[in-house]
Enzyme design. Sequence first.
Site, PDB file in Angstrom:
ATOM      1  N   ASP A  21       0.847  -1.198   0.000  1.00  0.00           N
ATOM      2  CA  ASP A  21       0.000   0.000   0.000  1.00  0.00           C
ATOM      3  C   ASP A  21       0.882   1.247   0.000  1.00  0.00           C
ATOM      4  O   ASP A  21       1.636   1.473   0.942  1.00  0.00           O
ATOM      5  CB  ASP A  21      -0.894  -0.052   1.251  1.00  0.00           C
ATOM      6  CG  ASP A  21      -1.736   1.215   1.409  1.00  0.00           C
ATOM      7  OD1 ASP A  21      -1.898   1.939   0.402  1.00  0.00           O
ATOM      8  OD2 ASP A  21      -2.211   1.457   2.529  1.00  0.00           O
ATOM      9  N   ASN A  23      -0.213   4.512  -0.195  1.00  0.00           N
ATOM     10  CA  ASN A  23      -0.789   5.774   0.294  1.00  0.00           C
ATOM     11  C   ASN A  23      -1.523   5.666   1.634  1.00  0.00           C
ATOM     12  O   ASN A  23      -2.263   6.559   2.017  1.00  0.00           O
ATOM     13  CB  ASN A  23      -1.722   6.383  -0.768  1.00  0.00           C
ATOM     14  CG  ASN A  23      -2.905   5.482  -1.059  1.00  0.00           C
ATOM     15  OD1 ASN A  23      -2.965   4.353  -0.550  1.00  0.00           O
ATOM     16  ND2 ASN A  23      -3.839   5.957  -1.849  1.00  0.00           N
ATOM     17  N   ASP A  25      -4.039   3.890   2.759  1.00  0.00           N
ATOM     18  CA  ASP A  25      -5.480   3.660   2.928  1.00  0.00           C
ATOM     19  C   ASP A  25      -5.794   2.206   3.284  1.00  0.00           C
ATOM     20  O   ASP A  25      -6.963   1.811   3.346  1.00  0.00           O
ATOM     21  CB  ASP A  25      -6.275   4.107   1.688  1.00  0.00           C
ATOM     22  CG  ASP A  25      -5.950   3.276   0.455  1.00  0.00           C
ATOM     23  OD1 ASP A  25      -5.072   2.396   0.537  1.00  0.00           O
ATOM     24  OD2 ASP A  25      -6.581   3.506  -0.594  1.00  0.00           O
ATOM     25  N   ASP A  29      -1.851  -1.154  -3.907  1.00  0.00           N
ATOM     26  CA  ASP A  29      -2.178  -0.405  -5.120  1.00  0.00           C
ATOM     27  C   ASP A  29      -1.058  -0.510  -6.156  1.00  0.00           C
ATOM     28  O   ASP A  29       0.009  -1.078  -5.887  1.00  0.00           O
ATOM     29  CB  ASP A  29      -2.463   1.063  -4.766  1.00  0.00           C
ATOM     30  CG  ASP A  29      -1.459   1.601  -3.755  1.00  0.00           C
ATOM     31  OD1 ASP A  29      -0.239   1.492  -4.028  1.00  0.00           O
ATOM     32  OD2 ASP A  29      -1.873   2.079  -2.665  1.00  0.00           O
ATOM     33  N   ASP A  98      -5.342  -9.958 -15.539  1.00  0.00           N
ATOM     34  CA  ASP A  98      -6.305 -11.023 -15.332  1.00  0.00           C
ATOM     35  C   ASP A  98      -7.473 -10.761 -16.282  1.00  0.00           C
ATOM     36  O   ASP A  98      -7.929  -9.631 -16.399  1.00  0.00           O
ATOM     37  CB  ASP A  98      -6.797 -10.990 -13.876  1.00  0.00           C
ATOM     38  CG  ASP A  98      -7.110 -12.370 -13.349  1.00  0.00           C
ATOM     39  OD1 ASP A  98      -7.916 -13.064 -13.990  1.00  0.00           O
ATOM     40  OD2 ASP A  98      -6.564 -12.753 -12.293  1.00  0.00           O
ATOM     41  N   ASP A 199      -9.487 -16.177 -16.455  1.00  0.00           N
ATOM     42  CA  ASP A 199     -10.319 -16.636 -15.353  1.00  0.00           C
ATOM     43  C   ASP A 199     -11.457 -17.554 -15.803  1.00  0.00           C
ATOM     44  O   ASP A 199     -12.151 -17.247 -16.786  1.00  0.00           O
ATOM     45  CB  ASP A 199     -10.926 -15.385 -14.699  1.00  0.00           C
ATOM     46  CG  ASP A 199     -11.668 -15.676 -13.416  1.00  0.00           C
ATOM     47  OD1 ASP A 199     -10.998 -15.995 -12.425  1.00  0.00           O
ATOM     48  OD2 ASP A 199     -12.910 -15.593 -13.403  1.00  0.00           O
ATOM     49  N   GLU A 256      -7.254 -20.685 -16.380  1.00  0.00           N
ATOM     50  CA  GLU A 256      -7.787 -21.426 -15.243  1.00  0.00           C
ATOM     51  C   GLU A 256      -8.813 -22.408 -15.799  1.00  0.00           C
ATOM     52  O   GLU A 256      -9.915 -22.028 -16.162  1.00  0.00           O
ATOM     53  CB  GLU A 256      -8.456 -20.460 -14.258  1.00  0.00           C
ATOM     54  CG  GLU A 256      -8.938 -21.159 -13.004  1.00  0.00           C
ATOM     55  CD  GLU A 256      -9.910 -20.315 -12.173  1.00  0.00           C
ATOM     56  OE1 GLU A 256      -9.909 -20.465 -10.955  1.00  0.00           O
ATOM     57  OE2 GLU A 256     -10.681 -19.525 -12.753  1.00  0.00           O
ATOM     58  N   HIS A 327      -4.508 -17.300  -4.993  1.00  0.00           N
ATOM     59  CA  HIS A 327      -5.408 -16.489  -4.167  1.00  0.00           C
ATOM     60  C   HIS A 327      -6.730 -17.196  -3.861  1.00  0.00           C
ATOM     61  O   HIS A 327      -7.550 -16.643  -3.129  1.00  0.00           O
ATOM     62  CB  HIS A 327      -5.695 -15.176  -4.897  1.00  0.00           C
ATOM     63  CG  HIS A 327      -6.484 -15.392  -6.156  1.00  0.00           C
ATOM     64  ND1 HIS A 327      -5.957 -16.057  -7.250  1.00  0.00           N
ATOM     65  CD2 HIS A 327      -7.746 -15.085  -6.486  1.00  0.00           C
ATOM     66  CE1 HIS A 327      -6.892 -16.143  -8.183  1.00  0.00           C
ATOM     67  NE2 HIS A 327      -7.984 -15.559  -7.756  1.00  0.00           N
ATOM     68  N   ASP A 328      -6.953 -18.365  -4.452  1.00  0.00           N
ATOM     69  CA  ASP A 328      -8.198 -19.106  -4.199  1.00  0.00           C
ATOM     70  C   ASP A 328      -7.996 -20.274  -3.261  1.00  0.00           C
ATOM     71  O   ASP A 328      -8.935 -21.036  -3.006  1.00  0.00           O
ATOM     72  CB  ASP A 328      -8.765 -19.654  -5.524  1.00  0.00           C
ATOM     73  CG  ASP A 328      -9.327 -18.560  -6.401  1.00  0.00           C
ATOM     74  OD1 ASP A 328      -9.817 -17.555  -5.858  1.00  0.00           O
ATOM     75  OD2 ASP A 328      -9.265 -18.717  -7.632  1.00  0.00           O
TER      76      ASP A 328
HETATM   77  C1  GLC Z   1     -11.768 -17.603 -10.444  1.00  0.00           C
HETATM   78  C2  GLC Z   1     -10.968 -16.674  -9.582  1.00  0.00           C
HETATM   79  C3  GLC Z   1     -11.682 -16.491  -8.273  1.00  0.00           C
HETATM   80  C4  GLC Z   1     -13.026 -15.892  -8.557  1.00  0.00           C
HETATM   81  C5  GLC Z   1     -13.795 -16.684  -9.607  1.00  0.00           C
HETATM   82  C6  GLC Z   1     -14.926 -15.897 -10.156  1.00  0.00           C
HETATM   83  O1  GLC Z   1     -11.889 -18.871  -9.917  1.00  0.00           O
HETATM   84  O2  GLC Z   1      -9.670 -17.146  -9.422  1.00  0.00           O
HETATM   85  O3  GLC Z   1     -10.968 -15.705  -7.379  1.00  0.00           O
HETATM   86  O4  GLC Z   1     -13.770 -15.829  -7.384  1.00  0.00           O
HETATM   87  O5  GLC Z   1     -13.012 -17.054 -10.713  1.00  0.00           O
HETATM   88  O6  GLC Z   1     -14.446 -14.874 -10.994  1.00  0.00           O
HETATM   89 CA    CA Z   2      -3.538   2.206  -1.213  1.00  0.00          CA
END
Ligand code: GLC
Ligand code: CA
Length: 556
Positions: A21, A23, A25, A29, A98, A199, A256, A327-328
């Site tokens: 981050d 700034n 908040d 970013d 993405d 995605d 994915e 991240h999932d």
């Molecule tokens: C993919 C992404 C996930 C998101 C889902 C819906 O699986 O990696 O984070 O929630 O698609 O877009």
């Molecule tokens: Ca920020």
Amino acid sequence: MEKKWWHNKVAYQIYPKSFNDSNGDGIGDVRGIIQKLDYLKSLGVDIIWISPIYQSPMVDQGYDISDYYNIHPSFGTMEDMEELLREIKKRDMYLLMDLVINHCSDQHEWFQKAIEDLDSEYADYFYIKEGKDGNPPTNWRSYFGGSAWEKIGDTNKYYLHMFAKEQPDLNWENEKVRTELYKMVNWWLEKGIDGFRIDAIINIKKQLEFKNYEPDGIDQLSGLHKMLEEVDDVGEFLTELRDQTFKKYDAFTVAEVFNDKPGELEKFIGEDGYFSTIFDFTMEKARSGETWEKSPRLSGEEVKKLIFQAQKESESVGFRANIIENHDEPRGATVFLPEGKSTPEGIKMLGTISMLLKGIPFIYQGQEIGMTNVEFTDISEIDDISTKDQYQIMLEKGYTAKEALRIVNEKSRDNSRTPFQWNGEENAGFTTGTPWLKVNPNYVTVNVEKEEKEEDSILSYYKKLIKLRKTVELEDAFVYGRFQEAYESKENILAYYRIGDEHKVLVIANYQEEKQQIVIEDTVKQLLLSNYDRKDTSFDTIELNPYEVVVLEILN
Ligand code: GLC
Ligand code: CA
């Protein structure tokens, strides 16, 4: 095989909200990313994938896009974005955005116009269907739980959402939709980005009879995989997408894809495939089970079987993208090692196994410093929409709040979304403000600043590992070399060769607590790497420590 610019690259996923981050908040970013590019360069990373930073109501952390042509203000401006791109190129690195085109946000102009006038052309941008006897059109269950259909106002019509109800699915059967999407993809490629992580793309084609499937839960709904199995040919759309966009720019694409059918891999990642590569999710799939409550930890033996099978499947076909987390998923350092065994050695071992396989290695932010799952002490500490949904479902099934929270702690994807740990100062140096998600208290010992100073830290090890992976002389082995399993019958020993035209490498991991003696069947030229301090001069027999991994160059 034709050589491609991305074959010998190492990729890194940034989850922008939690990276850095700039700034105060509390939200990471684009300028924060720019500040850390030198860090990524020093790590040895080439390709950077940034999870969505487009304009979005952030119901699903930006995977619900309301404007594909703009940056969300809390991430920055288009100028920041352009500067990021310039700074990345200056460092000979590459940028992936993405690409979320199975669905958009319910706040997207198209959807707003669609529900305003169900007879307008925009209504046909989505899947809008009549309900049946007061029920939704079909009994499909969305990935995040509950019906995949949402009623529109006081009409008898419903729209389809395979994910959250704020993420309406785009109607790919409509040529106008496809044309609009390709235009947008090309607009970004024209800006100079190098490709996309794509995605949920396997979902774009639906079974068009819109029928019910056998219910598979007490909610009387049916999981979407059954519908997807019956889909005719998603390949038509994927070929068109590729030809109208990526192909013209020699872009790198990593998709994915969860539900590819047996024997289809060639179509996805072969020489003339739809994508450059797709993620190998076999470990994640095996671990995630049917429901949230059933998420087994895998043994070394199981991990070995899954990885070997995936490697063999893609061996003569193309490159897979190898990951241990994203991240999932919860943190790989936690879930792919037995409880209480997320030691630096174990974590380094996991990284080594993954990074030296055939394919494109992807590192998820924080993996390189050994970030682990965090303990959420109350459900109010969770931000993720799908975790909240699943928590609710567990309560409805009769789990106690305590039990449901325990499962959330093991499974929630918020585990991997906690702020990146830069140093030992307040909030791990991620922000000077209040972080949007709790910081893992282990930041005091697990952080970049500390690990940069320590020669045997996880971070220092990752740097060595990436450097080894990218050693130009060994490219014939590490990049293009054949994969072949080794010492298969030895329980919890995960070993494989990478065999190039000139060089041959053997990776042996002892995926267990007990020491193991291995009689080496080859002539060892040199020890390339180990996660223990090894001083051996002879390698006829090796005694491997708990969770030790050794990388040996052997006589070819
Ligand atoms: C993919 C992404 C996930 C998101 C889902 C819906 O699986 O990696 O984070 O929630 O698609 O877009
Ligand atoms: Ca920020």
